[in-house]
Enzyme design. Structure first.
Site, mmCIF file in Angstrom:
data_model
loop_
_atom_site.group_PDB
_atom_site.id
_atom_site.type_symbol
_atom_site.label_atom_id
_atom_site.label_comp_id
_atom_site.label_asym_id
_atom_site.label_seq_id
_atom_site.Cartn_x
_atom_site.Cartn_y
_atom_site.Cartn_z
ATOM 1 C CE LYS A 51 -6.882 18.518 -11.999
ATOM 2 N NZ LYS A 51 -6.433 18.608 -13.406
ATOM 3 C CD GLU A 91 -1.180 -35.204 -4.857
ATOM 4 O OE1 GLU A 91 -2.115 -34.388 -4.704
ATOM 5 O OE2 GLU A 91 -0.028 -34.987 -4.443
ATOM 6 C CE1 TYR A 144 -9.076 19.881 -21.223
ATOM 7 C CE2 TYR A 144 -11.395 19.368 -20.828
ATOM 8 C CZ TYR A 144 -10.215 19.152 -21.528
ATOM 9 O OH TYR A 144 -10.179 18.206 -22.522
ATOM 10 C CG HIS A 159 -18.955 25.696 2.729
ATOM 11 N ND1 HIS A 159 -19.181 25.806 4.073
ATOM 12 C CD2 HIS A 159 -18.691 26.963 2.303
ATOM 13 C CE1 HIS A 159 -19.089 27.070 4.444
ATOM 14 N NE2 HIS A 159 -18.796 27.791 3.384
ATOM 15 C CB SER A 161 -19.782 33.141 -1.630
ATOM 16 O OG SER A 161 -19.419 32.850 -0.304
ATOM 17 C CB THR A 213 3.944 -30.042 -8.817
ATOM 18 O OG1 THR A 213 3.725 -31.425 -8.489
ATOM 19 C CG2 THR A 213 2.678 -29.248 -8.523
#
Length: 460
Positions: A350, A154, A386, A362, A404, A78
């Site tokens: 995302k 020490e 994608y 859902h 749906s 140190t």
């Protein structure tokens, strides 16, 4: 007189058994070095010097632009580390704080008290000490019959009497800046470790009849130095308790603060309710009167007032007021859920903006989409964004109704008030006020089922 600071951050941290420099291990979301730097900032140093060595560039990146740096190429103790700061601080009038970069629990208040004590008592050196129930491994503070500090011993150099002393050296000091660097020229490596001990300057000051004092921490936990993963976990535990206590004092309800994990930079408004096993990381902000239920995990996101997040994950996104998310929803980076949005069971969003009062209750994936207000997503809707090489955008205008099991093949635009029939694969744009049907017509083959194995007539 001015304050200066030296942060010791050159060590390898061998006992951590890590490729990462010890001071860069994190406690409650930021590195130990950052915790120390923030505490040091309370004393408003005119100059801050960070001593770096092992993987220096990684350490430098953390405080780049906020501190001067000096290299310790060999770790020789140190005292040697502080010598490396002489070029930056030599000759300056004032007092210098020396602190290790692996003490994340030290508070700015304690460092300010230490500096004030040093100045008010006109010390040449002041040691920050603590009282330890088990002082093994620490340097001991040795005082004379008048209570004056005579030396620091020490562990490996202490005799049996000295080993019984419970007042320990925390490794943090304040020195008269000029006298510090003068005394460092007179220390040597004649000790069990063969290193330059910074503590040897205390003996030099005493031999010269100069005044050495000690300021004792009220809370021993602040003195914790992290040398291994066990101590790192202890520091995390202490910091968690501090953080959660502060939020509770400021009006946040915790179902179980011992099982709630909140990083130091998280902001939470009053009247938020947080159930057990919630984790809030990074610079997350949570608005007033929101509820975060068991198992919620939020990273670097902004949550508006009066929201309910149920057992869900939100990353690098914005959820506006009055929205509901979950259970078991995943809001991935760069998403925005506007006011009143409902994202329900097993829905993933995302890189999308979802307009006011839109609902996806859902089993839906919404990726790279711009969705208007008052849109309804039926169960099983997928935005196909994608093609294996590129991402494409889906745009859905206000008040659209997505049936749906709709599959929306991007790039795609669906107009205001449009409807997609359940089970459709939509490949072309849908004009406003239109119904899109993209599925085969049902054909019934009467009597064909008789030949199938499930039919009673085929059973023996």
């Amino acid at each position: 007189m001015s304050n200066y600071a030296i942060i010791l951050a050159a060590g390898k941290g061998t006992r951590m058994k890590s490729d990462l420099p010890k001071v860069l291990h994190k406690v409650s979301g930021i590195t130990m070095l950052e915790h120390v730097f923030r505490a040091v900032s309370v004393i408003e140093p005119a100059k801050n010097v960070t001593v770096i060595g092992h993987k220096a560039e990684l350490v430098r990146e953390v405080l780049d632009g906020q501190s001067a740096f000096t290299m310790q190429t060999e770790q020789l103790g140190t005292g040697h580390a502080v010598m490396m700061a002489e070029e930056e601080l030599a000759g300056l009038e004032g007092q210098t704080l020396v602190i290790a970069g692996d003490t994340p629990l030290i508070t700015g208040e304690s460092l300010k008290n230490l500096i004030d004590f040093h100045v008010n008592h006109k010390n040449v050196a002041t040691i920050l000490t603590a009282t330890a129930d088990n002082p093994f491994g620490y340097g001991r503070i040795i005082r004379n019959e008048n209570g004056e500090v005579t030396k620091i011993v020490e562990q490996k150099d202490a005799n049996k009497f000295e080993q019984q002393v419970k007042e320990i050296n925390t490794g943090t000091y304040v020195f008269d800046n000029k006298r510090l660097f003068e005394a460092l020229k007179n220390i040597n490596t004649n000790n069990a470790q063969g290193e330059y001990y910074l503590t040897d300057v205390i003996s030099i000051f005493r031999e010269n009849g100069e005044k050495v004092g000690a300021y004792t921490l009220r809370d021993f936990e602040e003195s914790l130095g992290v040398n291994d993963r066990v101590a790192l976990a202890t520091a995390e535990d202490v910091m968690r308790r501090r953080i959660n206590k502060t939020h509770m004092i400021n009006g946040v309800t915790f179902q179980n603060p011992n099982a709630t994990y909140i990083d130091v930079d998280v902001e939470i408004a009053p009247d938020v309710v947080i159930e057990a096993n919630v984790t809030l990381k990074g610079k997350t902000k949570v608005g007033a009167e929101s509820v975060l239920t068991n198992g919620t995990y939020i990273v670097d996101s902004t949550i508006g007032a009066n929201t309910v997040i149920t057992n869900s994950m939100i990353e690098h996104s914005v959820v506006e007021k009055g929205a509901t998310v979950g259970p078991f929803a995943h809001i991935r980076p760069d998403s925005m859920l506007k006011e009143g949005v409902h994202i329900g069971n097993f829905v993933e969003v995302k890189g999308s903006t979802i307009g006011e009062n839109t609902k996806a209750g859902h089993l839906t994936y919404i990726g790279n989409a711009e969705v208007g207000s008052d849109v309804n997503f039926g169960a099983g809707t997928i935005t196909v964004n994608y093609d294996g090489q590129h991402k494409f955008k889906t745009q859905i205008a206000n008040n659209a109704f997505i049936g749906s099991n709709s599959t929306l093949i991007a790039p795609l635009e669906i107009g205001d008030n449009a409807l997609t029939a359940a089970g459709s694969t939509i490949t072309d744009n849908v004009p406003a006020d239109s119904v899109a049907i993209g599925r085969s017509r049902q054909v019934n083959k009467e009597g064909y089922a008789i030949k199938k194995p499930h039919h009673p007539s085929q059973q023996k």
